[in-house]
Design a protein around this motif. Structure first.
Motif: not given
Length: 463
Positions: A27-36, A67-77
């Motif tokens: 899904s492109k319509a969800i908000d995803i965040m990783i906490l590390e 982190v940059e790879d994930l941000v490019e896919q609209d995944i917040s880290v």
């Protein structure tokens, strides 16, 4: 639930990152965040031995994602943020709080031992974190003797690499055999003998209870040991062989879930309890990877399986279930616990039950060991120890060792054990074949033939 689903993932581990990527793929319509909680993500601990053998490389060359790879896919880290607590809709870190619709716990594991105390010294380290690997590389030029605590896959891969670099390596383990979680002692004996020839010494059946500074040399560390039967060896003299320049803790990994004990239910082994859909006892919260136990397929019983393939599978299952109504969730089938590595010139692999675990199986088990020459122009053999149900002939476990490659055979055996197929069914498997490369008689043909001989011998004996 709001207009946009919010999924928060605790931990930038293999499992956590895979869950995030799977969610984004679906899904492109969800908000995803990783906490590390650490400063970096994407480090591959299993590359340590390769890095040691190839000077000039660092852990950054083997980060599988950034982190940059994930941000490019609209995944917040969010790095350097440690989670303090959570409920069924909010998670609190040492920096702030975040709301969520679904939470996935992917906190991974660490190399720790409750039976061992250590001195606060930067020459005592694990290989789980990228910064510690960099420290090992920095110290190596001044190091002659290394103690590796743990004779499992991680410990022996490291010992093998250090021996190749000319270091004197001593391996310690409280088990009486190497790689005991995955191999029978006689199957893995050629690897042990090859490592001994490479200047690796084994101290098996002994507990390391303490790591202290050497009284003879402040630049060295000393191990305090106990025999498996409890007879204390005590602190070694300065003339002993227990003083080292570097100590690497490579014991089997364990989860650190104590901080979640008041938030979700834990099992007796301190893994997080999950149902077959990987839901925890708290609504909207899932747990995956090294944080949980999973079904060990051959025994149909929960096991703690700290492997990358297990982390990836559970991550995909949880991600799919985050997006599904409860009536359409998929079940986690569990793991056949398949592992493979290269060590001391051998390729070795194990999947399913070992000989030591057959006592936990509810029915009678047969076992056999066979060897096959794969290549026409080579004398190298592939040896396979396998276990199967004596009545149903369902394959339960296999161990392989060779100087040659056997990726295809391992894939077939893993699939057979994971799907509970019979030995006879393997005869229908088509092997890649070229006349100048391999024989038309495959490992699976011999498995079936050996099984028939074993059954006929049993029938003759009963008659």
């Amino acid at each position: 639930m709001g207009d946009v689903m919010k999924v928060v993932i605790i931990g930038g581990s293999y499992a956590g990152i895979t869950a995030a990527l799977t969610l984004r793929q679906k899904s492109k319509a969800i908000d995803i965040m990783i906490l590390e909680k650490s400063s970096q993500i994407g480090f591959i601990p299993s590359t340590v031995s390769w890095i040691l053998r190839h000077p000039g490389h660092s852990h950054e060359d083997f980060n599988w994602i950034t982190v940059e790879d994930l941000v490019e896919q609209d995944i917040s880290v969010r790095v350097n943020e440690e989670v303090i607590s959570f409920d069924d809709h909010n998670v609190t870190t040492d920096a702030r709080s975040y709301s969520f619709d679904r939470l996935i716990i992917a906190t991974g594991s660490g190399q720790q031992s409750r039976l061992m105390t250590t001195t606060n010294d930067d020459r005592v380290m694990t290989v789980k974190g990228c910064h510690q690997v960099d420290k090992i590389i920095e110290l190596l030029p001044q190091v002659t003797k290394v103690a590796v605590i743990g004779a499992g896959l991680v410990g022996l891969e490291l010992a093998d690499a250090l021996a190749d670099l000319g270091k004197i390596v001593h391996v310690y383990d409280h088990f009486s055999a190497i790689l005991s979680r995955h191999f029978d002692p006689d199957v893995i004996l050629p690897v042990e003998e090859a490592l001994k020839k490479a200047n690796v010494s084994f101290n098996l059946g002994k507990y390391v209870t303490e790591i202290i500074k050497s009284s003879a040399n402040p630049d060295q560390l000393r191990l305090v040991l106990e025999h498996e039967d409890g007879d204390a060896l005590g602190r070694q003299s300065s003339k002993g062989t227990q003083d080292f320049d570097l100590v690497v803790i490579a014991v089997n990994t364990r989860p650190d879930n104590a901080k979640w004990e008041s938030l979700v239910n834990l099992n007796e082994d301190q893994t997080i309890w999950v149902d077959e859909h990987l839901r925890t006892s708290l609504p909207n919260v899932f747990a995956i990877g090294d944080a949980i136990s999973v079904n060990f397929i051959p025994l149909d019983y929960p096991y703690y399986i700290s492997l990358v393939n297990n982390a990836v599978r559970t991550a995909k299952v949880a991600a799919l279930n985050c997006l599904s109504p409860s009536t359409e969730m998929v079940k986690d089938v569990g793991s056949a616990r398949d592992v493979k590595t290269i060590m001391a010139g051998y390729e070795i692999a194990s999947v399913g039950l070992t000989g030591a675990e057959t006592i936990f199986y509810a029915s009678d088990i047969e076992t056999a060991t066979i060897s096959v020459t794969k290549r026409v122009k080579s004398s190298e053999q592939l040896t396979c120890r396998y276990f199967y149900d004596s009545v149903t002939h369902v394959l339960l476990g296999a161990q392989l060792i060779s100087h040659d490659k056997f990726d295809y055979e391992l894939a077939i055996l893993t699939e057979a054990i994971a799907t509970q197929r019979t030995i006879e069914s393997l005869a229908s498997k088509t092997m890649p074949y070229t006349s100048d490369y391999n024989y038309p008689i495959s490992l699976f043909d011999l498995l079936v033939q050996t099984n028939k001989v074993a059954i006929k011998g049993q029938d003759d004996h009963e008659n």
